[in-house]
Write an enzyme that holds these catalytic residues in place. Sequence first.
Site, mmCIF file in Angstrom:
data_model
loop_
_atom_site.group_PDB
_atom_site.id
_atom_site.type_symbol
_atom_site.label_atom_id
_atom_site.label_comp_id
_atom_site.label_asym_id
_atom_site.label_seq_id
_atom_site.Cartn_x
_atom_site.Cartn_y
_atom_site.Cartn_z
ATOM 1 C CB SER A 166 44.441 -47.779 -2.384
ATOM 2 O OG SER A 166 43.084 -47.682 -1.643
ATOM 3 N N GLY A 195 41.648 -47.574 1.361
ATOM 4 C CA GLY A 195 42.633 -46.983 1.973
ATOM 5 C C GLY A 195 43.963 -47.607 1.614
ATOM 6 N N GLY A 238 48.069 -49.208 3.116
ATOM 7 C CA GLY A 238 48.728 -49.666 4.238
ATOM 8 C C GLY A 238 48.113 -50.936 4.942
ATOM 9 C CB CYS A 268 39.091 -51.727 -0.371
ATOM 10 S SG CYS A 268 40.873 -52.249 -0.943
ATOM 11 C CG LEU A 269 41.976 -49.740 5.100
ATOM 12 C CD1 LEU A 269 43.127 -50.848 5.634
ATOM 13 C CD2 LEU A 269 42.413 -48.658 5.201
ATOM 14 C CD GLN A 323 42.344 -55.249 4.182
ATOM 15 O OE1 GLN A 323 43.397 -54.214 4.420
ATOM 16 N NE2 GLN A 323 42.145 -55.184 2.738
ATOM 17 N N GLY A 373 46.640 -54.841 -0.775
ATOM 18 C CA GLY A 373 47.686 -56.019 -0.681
ATOM 19 C C GLY A 373 47.495 -56.646 0.602
ATOM 20 C CE1 TYR A 374 49.360 -55.788 5.757
ATOM 21 C CE2 TYR A 374 49.386 -54.351 3.973
ATOM 22 C CZ TYR A 374 49.914 -54.803 5.177
ATOM 23 O OH TYR A 374 51.319 -54.542 5.535
ATOM 24 C CG HIS A 395 37.735 -50.533 -5.201
ATOM 25 N ND1 HIS A 395 37.570 -49.239 -4.317
ATOM 26 C CD2 HIS A 395 38.893 -50.845 -4.887
ATOM 27 C CE1 HIS A 395 38.785 -49.133 -3.651
ATOM 28 N NE2 HIS A 395 39.518 -50.098 -3.802
ATOM 29 C CD GLU A 435 34.670 -47.896 -5.598
ATOM 30 O OE1 GLU A 435 35.861 -47.696 -5.652
ATOM 31 O OE2 GLU A 435 34.176 -48.424 -4.948
#
Length: 358
Positions: free
Chosen positions: A45, A216, A218, A243-244, A247, A287-288, A325, A327
């Site tokens: 990430s 991940g 971006g 996480c990603l 989103q 960051g998103y 996260h 985990e």
Amino acid sequence: MTAAYVALEGGHVIEGRGRAPGTARGELVFTTAYTGYEESLTDPSYEEQVLTFSYPLIGNYGVREERFEDDRVHPRAVLSRELTDDVADWLESEGVPAMDHLDTREVVTDIRDEGAMKCGIAVGEDVTEEDALAELEACKEMSEHTEIGAQVSVDDVEVHGADNDGATVALVDCGAKGSIVSSLLERDAEVHVLPYDAGVEDVEAVDPDILFVSNGPGDPVNFEETIELVEESVGEVPIAGICLGQQIVAEALGGSTEKMTFGHRGVNQPVLDLESDRVVMTTQNHGYAVAEPGEHLEVTQVNVNDDTPEGLDGIEHDILTRQYHPEANPGPEDTLDFFDDVLAMAGHHSQRAVPADD
């Protein structure tokens, strides 16, 4: 002393001590984690980012490969108040520029005030401020890294735990941490790791009990293939995400995401579960965030500090996601039961798939 400079967006240049040579550029971010530097540095990430450690001493318990989350260092460069030789030598061997003996409090304050920003870094015997500024000039916005998934994903399908007797999981690798796979294997799952751009036919070939979208780097909107896969899989198979992954699931189901000012990166982020009214401490690196979940998802957990969505559940379908996260690795283990809840959805799926007796 080896020269080292980091140029921040806006042109401010900070000088430090060079610990690993090279030039680099990326989005400047910080983590407040005081342990787990090996896990952070190998977390996919952090791809295309320059990682600042706010804790002043990094490396005081060495470097051990068994704690790595991936097979390489992902940040483009590293800043710290003090790096031990173990960490500095490791970063040099990976070709990742690093500098210390700078005021990381100043860097963190700049990021908190101005937001995550572009930066350039130059480390070496003959580098100058102009070298760092040149890297800054060439730096792209995070959202402009439209092919970032290809940088962190597997190229071909990988199978783990083929002899396990539990649920079959299709894990879409958008930059998955290794401990997500190990958390599933510990629960007897068979894990098929698919490339980030896998299609429905690739998932059908696995015939999974769970479709799992990983963490991940971006901007989630750049993962167009993964969003399309989730869209086409809703109602066909239970879906999970971290996480990603959360989103991407929100984007696929009519929700929206947004870039945060400086994100959540650390191991002590408090999350409130709205049903139990219980607060858990979590590991985070993003960051998103989800701005609007859409009409098919319900927000079940929120960040205590800023109310951003931390957990989503499907209203009509078996969908379960987390922004943090669960985990851990590093961090508190308050939320490991997320994986049990995810795999429990496989039981729901198999029950629906078996026709009732006449």
